[in-house]
Design an enzyme around this catalytic site. Structure first.
Site, PDB file in Angstrom:
ATOM      1  N   ARG A 193      54.113 -20.660  36.112  1.00  0.00           N
ATOM      2  CA  ARG A 193      53.484 -20.488  34.805  1.00  0.00           C
ATOM      3  C   ARG A 193      53.152 -19.026  34.592  1.00  0.00           C
ATOM      4  O   ARG A 193      52.816 -18.311  35.542  1.00  0.00           O
ATOM      5  CB  ARG A 193      52.182 -21.294  34.710  1.00  0.00           C
ATOM      6  CG  ARG A 193      52.367 -22.731  34.340  1.00  0.00           C
ATOM      7  CD  ARG A 193      52.810 -22.911  32.885  1.00  0.00           C
ATOM      8  NE  ARG A 193      52.955 -24.304  32.541  1.00  0.00           N
ATOM      9  CZ  ARG A 193      54.100 -25.006  32.627  1.00  0.00           C
ATOM     10  NH1 ARG A 193      55.200 -24.439  33.054  1.00  0.00           N
ATOM     11  NH2 ARG A 193      54.139 -26.279  32.270  1.00  0.00           N
TER      12      ARG A 193
ATOM     13  N   HIS B 146      61.537 -19.224  29.560  1.00  0.00           N
ATOM     14  CA  HIS B 146      60.905 -20.480  30.008  1.00  0.00           C
ATOM     15  C   HIS B 146      61.924 -21.636  29.972  1.00  0.00           C
ATOM     16  O   HIS B 146      61.693 -22.659  29.316  1.00  0.00           O
ATOM     17  CB  HIS B 146      59.670 -20.809  29.153  1.00  0.00           C
ATOM     18  CG  HIS B 146      58.768 -21.820  29.806  1.00  0.00           C
ATOM     19  ND1 HIS B 146      57.406 -21.783  29.724  1.00  0.00           N
ATOM     20  CD2 HIS B 146      59.041 -22.921  30.559  1.00  0.00           C
ATOM     21  CE1 HIS B 146      56.883 -22.806  30.379  1.00  0.00           C
ATOM     22  NE2 HIS B 146      57.871 -23.511  30.898  1.00  0.00           N
TER      23      HIS B 146
HETATM   24  P1  NDP Z   1      53.289 -30.408  42.067  1.00  0.00           P
HETATM   25  O1  NDP Z   1      51.977 -30.841  41.513  1.00  0.00           O
HETATM   26  O2  NDP Z   1      54.176 -31.451  42.669  1.00  0.00           O
HETATM   27  O3  NDP Z   1      53.071 -29.277  43.166  1.00  0.00           O
HETATM   28  C1  NDP Z   1      52.179 -28.236  43.011  1.00  0.00           C
HETATM   29  C2  NDP Z   1      52.141 -27.450  44.320  1.00  0.00           C
HETATM   30  O4  NDP Z   1      51.296 -26.320  44.141  1.00  0.00           O
HETATM   31  C3  NDP Z   1      51.555 -28.275  45.468  1.00  0.00           C
HETATM   32  O5  NDP Z   1      52.269 -27.997  46.663  1.00  0.00           O
HETATM   33  C4  NDP Z   1      50.130 -27.728  45.585  1.00  0.00           C
HETATM   34  O6  NDP Z   1      49.562 -27.798  46.875  1.00  0.00           O
HETATM   35  C5  NDP Z   1      50.364 -26.282  45.208  1.00  0.00           C
HETATM   36  N1  NDP Z   1      49.103 -25.661  44.788  1.00  0.00           N
HETATM   37  C6  NDP Z   1      48.337 -25.976  43.696  1.00  0.00           C
HETATM   38  N2  NDP Z   1      47.234 -25.192  43.672  1.00  0.00           N
HETATM   39  C7  NDP Z   1      47.322 -24.392  44.746  1.00  0.00           C
HETATM   40  C8  NDP Z   1      46.485 -23.384  45.272  1.00  0.00           C
HETATM   41  N3  NDP Z   1      45.341 -23.045  44.689  1.00  0.00           N
HETATM   42  N4  NDP Z   1      46.862 -22.768  46.409  1.00  0.00           N
HETATM   43  C9  NDP Z   1      48.025 -23.113  47.025  1.00  0.00           C
HETATM   44  N5  NDP Z   1      48.863 -24.065  46.583  1.00  0.00           N
HETATM   45  C10 NDP Z   1      48.516 -24.688  45.459  1.00  0.00           C
HETATM   46  O7  NDP Z   1      54.030 -29.647  40.893  1.00  0.00           O
HETATM   47  P2  NDP Z   1      55.595 -29.462  40.662  1.00  0.00           P
HETATM   48  O8  NDP Z   1      56.211 -28.988  41.904  1.00  0.00           O
HETATM   49  O9  NDP Z   1      56.180 -30.660  40.017  1.00  0.00           O
HETATM   50  O10 NDP Z   1      55.585 -28.319  39.536  1.00  0.00           O
HETATM   51  C11 NDP Z   1      54.984 -27.075  39.789  1.00  0.00           C
HETATM   52  C12 NDP Z   1      54.832 -26.271  38.512  1.00  0.00           C
HETATM   53  O11 NDP Z   1      56.091 -25.772  38.084  1.00  0.00           O
HETATM   54  C13 NDP Z   1      54.331 -27.038  37.278  1.00  0.00           C
HETATM   55  O12 NDP Z   1      52.939 -27.236  37.330  1.00  0.00           O
HETATM   56  C14 NDP Z   1      54.737 -26.103  36.154  1.00  0.00           C
HETATM   57  O13 NDP Z   1      53.714 -25.155  35.913  1.00  0.00           O
HETATM   58  C15 NDP Z   1      55.961 -25.382  36.715  1.00  0.00           C
HETATM   59  N6  NDP Z   1      57.175 -25.759  35.990  1.00  0.00           N
HETATM   60  C16 NDP Z   1      57.857 -24.778  35.321  1.00  0.00           C
HETATM   61  C17 NDP Z   1      59.012 -25.074  34.651  1.00  0.00           C
HETATM   62  C18 NDP Z   1      59.821 -24.028  33.990  1.00  0.00           C
HETATM   63  O14 NDP Z   1      60.786 -24.347  33.274  1.00  0.00           O
HETATM   64  N7  NDP Z   1      59.509 -22.760  34.190  1.00  0.00           N
HETATM   65  C19 NDP Z   1      59.538 -26.459  34.596  1.00  0.00           C
HETATM   66  C20 NDP Z   1      58.767 -27.398  35.363  1.00  0.00           C
HETATM   67  C21 NDP Z   1      57.623 -27.044  36.015  1.00  0.00           C
HETATM   68  P3  NDP Z   1      49.326 -29.229  47.623  1.00  0.00           P
HETATM   69  O15 NDP Z   1      50.725 -29.716  47.956  1.00  0.00           O
HETATM   70  O16 NDP Z   1      48.557 -28.869  48.801  1.00  0.00           O
HETATM   71  O17 NDP Z   1      48.643 -30.109  46.625  1.00  0.00           O
HETATM   72  C1  OXD Z   2      57.335 -27.996  32.577  1.00  0.00           C
HETATM   73  C2  OXD Z   2      57.913 -26.848  31.897  1.00  0.00           C
HETATM   74  O1  OXD Z   2      56.167 -27.954  32.932  1.00  0.00           O
HETATM   75  O2  OXD Z   2      58.987 -26.998  31.279  1.00  0.00           O
HETATM   76  O3  OXD Z   2      58.070 -28.976  32.794  1.00  0.00           O
HETATM   77  O4  OXD Z   2      57.363 -25.756  31.952  1.00  0.00           O
END
Ligand code: NDP
Ligand code: OXD
Length: 325
Positions: free
Chosen positions: A240, A288
């Site tokens: 993000r 994005h």
């Molecule tokens: P998940 O919820 O499955 O995973 C999030 C990961 O981030 C987990 O491993 C979590 O740790 C870790 N995390 C969260 N907070 C912290 C922190 N403070 N310190 C360290 N690690 C942290 O999400 P997804 O993998 O499905 O997606 C991740 C992000 O990708 C979405 O939230 C979105 O913002 C972004 N995204 C962007 C897209 C784009 O087109 N650019 C498309 C889709 C998603 P833990 O495993 O320990 O809980």
């Molecule tokens: C998502 C994105 O969160 O597209 O899936 O950013």
């Protein structure tokens, strides 16, 4: 049959509406679409009481609070920051995020594409091609290059496996401890310094939460490994925009703590035309689009959840509002 509200800003609502109509012809699907950032005050939703499910992208803050019989909110993407930022979000309604192989594969493709682009020096060859210059750079093997992925959730875990199969030295960092075959894992604040210090290509797949806000800053770029096989450190952010400080990325490129960056997300989207990131020779900007939400795959996923929910099966992938993801 309970109605669905489709509330979409910042992307074309038509393919979503068409796909809901095609896959759930007997269910009433009402559409609201408008500009991102609009307040709910000006929005009219007819027969609000019949809406049980809201499927949303960047919904106007306050909109969901206008639905008295709401049973669940579905994000049209993996991230939920665009929903949780609503101060009026009804407290006891579950918020569900997308977990779908289509979206996961798109993100893994993006991560692999850009890791390889930095690893294989593609930007240098692009410049050379424009100059008609034939010159081959020294190419270290992937096995000598350390990639570190911030976020080992659904997307991060898939990306690390593919990177590992390509032969990179792969590590990941998450909030809670993880064990993943063949991947060096770090977690929490105490694991962060060691994770950074062994990483040459830093990939960010974290969600935007109060804890991760601004995490991609000059201080951490300075702690990356610059004397590894690539001879510099690289950043790929597809998590993000709120995680990154644009000015710090430019400063890091200027001083050499970063040698290049791929950025898919930005604090302000669309990236303002005046941003220096657009023209920086070491920066790749994408709009994005790392893992676009494709209605053809995702509407079926959401409808499956709604049908199961109506049969009494608990919803999957409900976010933890306290953690923010
Ligand atoms: P998940 O919820 O499955 O995973 C999030 C990961 O981030 C987990 O491993 C979590 O740790 C870790 N995390 C969260 N907070 C912290 C922190 N403070 N310190 C360290 N690690 C942290 O999400 P997804 O993998 O499905 O997606 C991740 C992000 O990708 C979405 O939230 C979105 O913002 C972004 N995204 C962007 C897209 C784009 O087109 N650019 C498309 C889709 C998603 P833990 O495993 O320990 O809980
Ligand atoms: C998502 C994105 O969160 O597209 O899936 O950013």
């Amino acid at each position: 049959m309970a109605a669905i509200l489709l509330a979409i800003a910042g992307m074309d609502p038509q393919p979503w509406q068409a796909q809901f109509r095609a896959l759930a012809p007997r269910r009433e699907v009402r559409l609201w679409s408008g500009p991102a950032g609009m307040p709910a005050a000006g929005v009219t939703i007819p027969d609000r009481g019949s809406i049980a499910y809201a499927c949303v992208w960047l919904p106007p803050p306050g909109l969901l609070a206008m639905l008295p019989n709401l049973r669940a909110v579905f994000s049209l993407g993996a991230g939920v920051d665009h929903i949780l930022c609503d101060p009026a979000l009804p407290k006891h309604v579950p918020v569900v995020r997308i977990v779908d192989p289509d979206l996961t594969m798109r993100m893994t493709e993006y991560v692999v594409l850009h890791v390889l682009m930095h690893h294989r020096r593609q930007r240098r060859y692009d410049v050379q091609q424009r100059e008609h210059r034939w010159y081959e750079h020294v190419q270290p093997p992937a096995a000598e290059v350390a990639v570190g992925v911030m976020g080992l959730g659904v997307l991060g875990q898939d990306a690390v496996q593919v990177l590992r199969r390509l032969g990179f030295q792969v590590a990941g960092w998450s909030r809670m401890p993880k064990q993943i075959d063949g991947i060096e894992t770090f977690h929490g604040a105490h694991g962060f310094a060691r994770f950074l210090q062994r990483t040459e290509i830093l990939v960010c797949l974290l969600p935007a939460t109060p804890e991760t806000q601004g995490i991609l800053c000059l201080d951490i770029f300075r702690r990356l490994k610059r004397d590894g096989a690539l001879g510099g450190a690289y950043l790929i952010n597809a998590g993000r925009g709120a995680l990154q400080v644009d000015g710090d990325i430019l400063a890091a490129l200027e001083e050499g703590s970063l040698s290049g960056a791929t950025l898919d997300v930005f604090p302000a989207e669309p990236l303002p035309p005046t941003s220096a990131l657009w023209d920086h020779p070491a920066v790749t900007v994408t709009p994005h689009c790392a893992a676009a939400s494709d209605p053809h795959a995702l509407v079926a996923n959401i409808l499956r959840q709604i049908e199961r929910h109506e049969q009494g099966v608990p919803l999957e992938h409900v976010v933890d509002r306290g953690a923010g993801y």
